[in-house]
Design a protein around this motif. Structure first.
Motif, PDB file in Angstrom:
ATOM      1  N   LEU A  25      14.618 -97.131   7.850  1.00 16.15           N
ATOM      2  CA  LEU A  25      15.802 -96.456   7.324  1.00 16.15           C
ATOM      3  C   LEU A  25      16.987 -97.414   7.259  1.00 16.15           C
ATOM      4  O   LEU A  25      17.724 -97.455   6.276  1.00 16.15           O
ATOM      5  N   GLU A  26      17.151 -98.217   8.290  1.00 15.14           N
ATOM      6  CA  GLU A  26      18.239 -99.193   8.307  1.00 15.14           C
ATOM      7  C   GLU A  26      18.079-100.199   7.164  1.00 15.14           C
ATOM      8  O   GLU A  26      19.046-100.531   6.474  1.00 15.14           O
ATOM      9  N   ALA A  27      16.848-100.669   6.944  1.00 15.98           N
ATOM     10  CA  ALA A  27      16.589-101.610   5.858  1.00 15.98           C
ATOM     11  C   ALA A  27      16.930-100.992   4.508  1.00 15.98           C
ATOM     12  O   ALA A  27      17.559-101.639   3.658  1.00 15.98           O
ATOM     13  N   LEU A  28      16.539 -99.741   4.303  1.00 11.43           N
ATOM     14  CA  LEU A  28      16.838 -99.066   3.037  1.00 11.43           C
ATOM     15  C   LEU A  28      18.336 -98.876   2.844  1.00 11.43           C
ATOM     16  O   LEU A  28      18.851 -99.030   1.725  1.00 11.43           O
ATOM     17  N   LEU A  29      19.046 -98.552   3.916  1.00 12.49           N
ATOM     18  CA  LEU A  29      20.501 -98.393   3.811  1.00 12.49           C
ATOM     19  C   LEU A  29      21.175 -99.718   3.457  1.00 12.49           C
ATOM     20  O   LEU A  29      22.109 -99.749   2.645  1.00 12.49           O
ATOM     21  N   LEU A  30      20.690-100.811   4.045  1.00 15.25           N
ATOM     22  CA  LEU A  30      21.262-102.121   3.728  1.00 15.25           C
ATOM     23  C   LEU A  30      21.000-102.506   2.270  1.00 15.25           C
ATOM     24  O   LEU A  30      21.890-103.023   1.585  1.00 15.25           O
ATOM     25  N   VAL A  31      19.788-102.237   1.806  1.00 14.92           N
ATOM     26  CA  VAL A  31      19.471-102.508   0.397  1.00 14.92           C
ATOM     27  C   VAL A  31      20.354-101.664  -0.510  1.00 14.92           C
ATOM     28  O   VAL A  31      20.877-102.148  -1.517  1.00 14.92           O
ATOM     29  N   ASN A  32      20.539-100.402  -0.159  1.00 12.62           N
ATOM     30  CA  ASN A  32      21.380 -99.514  -0.954  1.00 12.62           C
ATOM     31  C   ASN A  32      22.819-100.024  -1.014  1.00 12.62           C
ATOM     32  O   ASN A  32      23.444-100.029  -2.082  1.00 12.62           O
ATOM     33  N   GLU A  33      23.356-100.460   0.125  1.00 13.52           N
ATOM     34  CA  GLU A  33      24.718-101.005   0.143  1.00 13.52           C
ATOM     35  C   GLU A  33      24.825-102.215  -0.777  1.00 13.52           C
ATOM     36  O   GLU A  33      25.809-102.370  -1.505  1.00 13.52           O
ATOM     37  N   GLU A  36      24.803-101.036  -4.387  1.00  8.47           N
ATOM     38  CA  GLU A  36      26.090-100.427  -4.733  1.00  8.47           C
ATOM     39  C   GLU A  36      27.149-101.497  -4.983  1.00  8.47           C
ATOM     40  O   GLU A  36      27.945-101.384  -5.920  1.00  8.47           O
ATOM     41  N   ALA A  37      27.143-102.555  -4.175  1.00  9.36           N
ATOM     42  CA  ALA A  37      28.094-103.655  -4.377  1.00  9.36           C
ATOM     43  C   ALA A  37      27.844-104.338  -5.722  1.00  9.36           C
ATOM     44  O   ALA A  37      28.793-104.676  -6.440  1.00  9.36           O
ATOM     45  N   GLU A  38      26.581-104.523  -6.081  1.00 12.01           N
ATOM     46  CA  GLU A  38      26.261-105.125  -7.376  1.00 12.01           C
ATOM     47  C   GLU A  38      26.733-104.246  -8.531  1.00 12.01           C
ATOM     48  O   GLU A  38      27.250-104.745  -9.532  1.00 12.01           O
ATOM     49  N   ILE A  39      26.555-102.940  -8.392  1.00 10.05           N
ATOM     50  CA  ILE A  39      27.010-102.012  -9.434  1.00 10.05           C
ATOM     51  C   ILE A  39      28.516-102.114  -9.608  1.00 10.05           C
ATOM     52  O   ILE A  39      29.015-102.167 -10.742  1.00 10.05           O
ATOM     53  N   TYR A  43      30.435-103.117 -13.031  1.00 11.37           N
ATOM     54  CA  TYR A  43      31.472-102.287 -13.646  1.00 11.37           C
ATOM     55  C   TYR A  43      32.759-103.080 -13.839  1.00 11.37           C
ATOM     56  O   TYR A  43      33.408-102.979 -14.887  1.00 11.37           O
ATOM     57  N   ALA A  44      33.115-103.878 -12.843  1.00  8.85           N
ATOM     58  CA  ALA A  44      34.328-104.688 -12.948  1.00  8.85           C
ATOM     59  C   ALA A  44      34.196-105.710 -14.075  1.00  8.85           C
ATOM     60  O   ALA A  44      35.129-105.909 -14.851  1.00  8.85           O
ATOM     61  N   ALA A  45      33.035-106.336 -14.184  1.00 10.18           N
ATOM     62  CA  ALA A  45      32.817-107.326 -15.236  1.00 10.18           C
ATOM     63  C   ALA A  45      32.848-106.680 -16.612  1.00 10.18           C
ATOM     64  O   ALA A  45      33.452-107.215 -17.545  1.00 10.18           O
TER      65      ALA A  45
END
Length: 59
Positions: A25-33, A36-39, A43-45
């Motif tokens: 679960l921790e690994a999945l949460l880190l991947v998700n974060e 989200e940062a890449e998204i 969006y900014a670009a």
């Protein structure tokens, strides 16, 4: 109910964490974060490029 593909992915992730559900679960949460940062960066670009193109067409 999850699809067979989802079930297999879950099994693979848990196995990669030596059966530790909390670790999985921790690994999945880190991947998700990270995703989200890449998204947010994309969006900014896109908004930056869109603004530049808008200004170029006005000149």
């Amino acid at each position: 109910m999850a699809s067979k593909r989802t079930e297999m992915a879950i099994e693979k992730i848990v196995a990669a964490c030596d059966g530790n559900m909390r670790g999985a679960l921790e690994a999945l949460l880190l991947v998700n974060e990270h995703l989200e940062a890449e998204i947010h960066q994309l969006y900014a670009a896109v908004s930056f490029v869109g603004r530049d193109e808008c200004c170029e067409t006005m000149h």
